[in-house]
Write an enzyme that holds these catalytic residues in place. Sequence first.
Site, PDB file in Angstrom:
ATOM      1  N   ARG A  26      22.119  15.252  -5.741  1.00 13.12           N
ATOM      2  CA  ARG A  26      21.861  13.746  -5.681  1.00 13.12           C
ATOM      3  C   ARG A  26      22.375  12.900  -6.864  1.00 13.12           C
ATOM      4  O   ARG A  26      21.719  13.321  -7.998  1.00 13.12           O
ATOM      5  CB  ARG A  26      20.394  13.363  -5.256  1.00 13.12           C
ATOM      6  CG  ARG A  26      19.785  13.911  -3.980  1.00 13.12           C
ATOM      7  CD  ARG A  26      20.835  13.868  -2.890  1.00 13.12           C
ATOM      8  NE  ARG A  26      20.608  12.347  -2.536  1.00 13.12           N
ATOM      9  CZ  ARG A  26      19.814  11.794  -1.583  1.00 13.12           C
ATOM     10  NH1 ARG A  26      18.596  12.314  -1.003  1.00 13.12           N
ATOM     11  NH2 ARG A  26      19.657  10.409  -1.564  1.00 13.12           N
ATOM     12  N   PRO A  84       0.912  -1.212   0.007  1.00 11.78           N
ATOM     13  CA  PRO A  84       0.063  -0.083  -0.187  1.00 11.78           C
ATOM     14  C   PRO A  84       0.876   1.160  -0.087  1.00 11.78           C
ATOM     15  O   PRO A  84       1.817   1.242   0.810  1.00 11.78           O
ATOM     16  CB  PRO A  84      -0.691  -0.188   1.276  1.00 11.78           C
ATOM     17  CG  PRO A  84      -0.714  -1.589   1.768  1.00 11.78           C
ATOM     18  CD  PRO A  84       0.610  -1.923   1.201  1.00 11.78           C
ATOM     19  N   GLU A  85       0.762   2.270  -0.860  1.00  8.40           N
ATOM     20  CA  GLU A  85       1.291   3.416  -1.022  1.00  8.40           C
ATOM     21  C   GLU A  85       0.452   4.602  -0.679  1.00  8.40           C
ATOM     22  O   GLU A  85      -0.793   4.188  -0.275  1.00  8.40           O
ATOM     23  CB  GLU A  85       1.880   3.493  -2.262  1.00  8.40           C
ATOM     24  CG  GLU A  85       2.719   2.396  -2.829  1.00  8.40           C
ATOM     25  CD  GLU A  85       3.481   2.634  -4.486  1.00  8.40           C
ATOM     26  OE1 GLU A  85       3.692   3.760  -4.688  1.00  8.40           O
ATOM     27  OE2 GLU A  85       3.672   1.504  -4.656  1.00  8.40           O
TER      28      GLU A  85
END
Length: 273
Positions: free
Chosen positions: A151, A2-3
């Site tokens: 990044r 589940p997100e």
Amino acid sequence: MPELPEVETIKNELLPHVVGHHITGITLFWEGIVRQLPVQEFCRHLTGKEITGITRRGKYLIFGLSSYDLWIVHLKMTGALIVGRDSAEPPRFTRAIIHLDNNTGIFFRDPRKFGAMWLANDTGDINRKLGPEPLEAGFTAHVLAERLAKRTAPIKALLLEQKLIAGIGNMYADEALFAAGIHPQRGGGSLSQEEVERLYGAIRRILWAAIGSKGASVDTYFRPDGSEGTAHFEFKVAHGLGGKSCTVCGGPIERIVVRNRGTYFCPRCQAQP
Ligand SMILES: [Zn+2]
């Protein structure tokens, strides 16, 4: 797993069943689901408390209690919270039942047993682990650009980093990158301003649409009434569409592994620059 859209749906759909109701007891079929010792203390504390509200932060469900502290639930890989008549036969793989005063039970179903619940005084520990909420007004393309700057990790891996941005998992990361036309292995800091803006728009659009479809029922996700969400019907690449064709260019969707996570993308529409 589940997100954000799945957890948001669970929160929305649990609310009318539980808010204003008292917890009358807890049945544990597997004590390990309580990540707080002693387990009896957890059960004793919850019993008799009223549930005053539910909020979501990232993939965490946060139940407000009349004792002014919080009952936290994380569904992890395969967890679901199903509401039903307290006296009903528990769904298979139910690890705990939270009994309410309206003859309703919240059945914590979790085949793989990674799910967890515990008590907390506040959301400080959770907030320290999480970056901004992607659907909140304060999250802008500028904020995303700042967080990706310098990044070097692949953008796919960065989208999964909960401290960088909260709530996105494997499915919606793949969908957002496809929608933005960005190769999953691009370094986060290498994205142009235009690409960051495309990605930002894709993240918001895809998460909102998935909430509108009540989440994606691949694997073990169910809505609290036991029904399935339909967000996965809209997926273009995510979750096992390897071998299928791209809806934009007609070429094959491919699967690669990015930092140990299976990743689906279209090598033509998401070409390396
Ligand atoms: Zn394509």
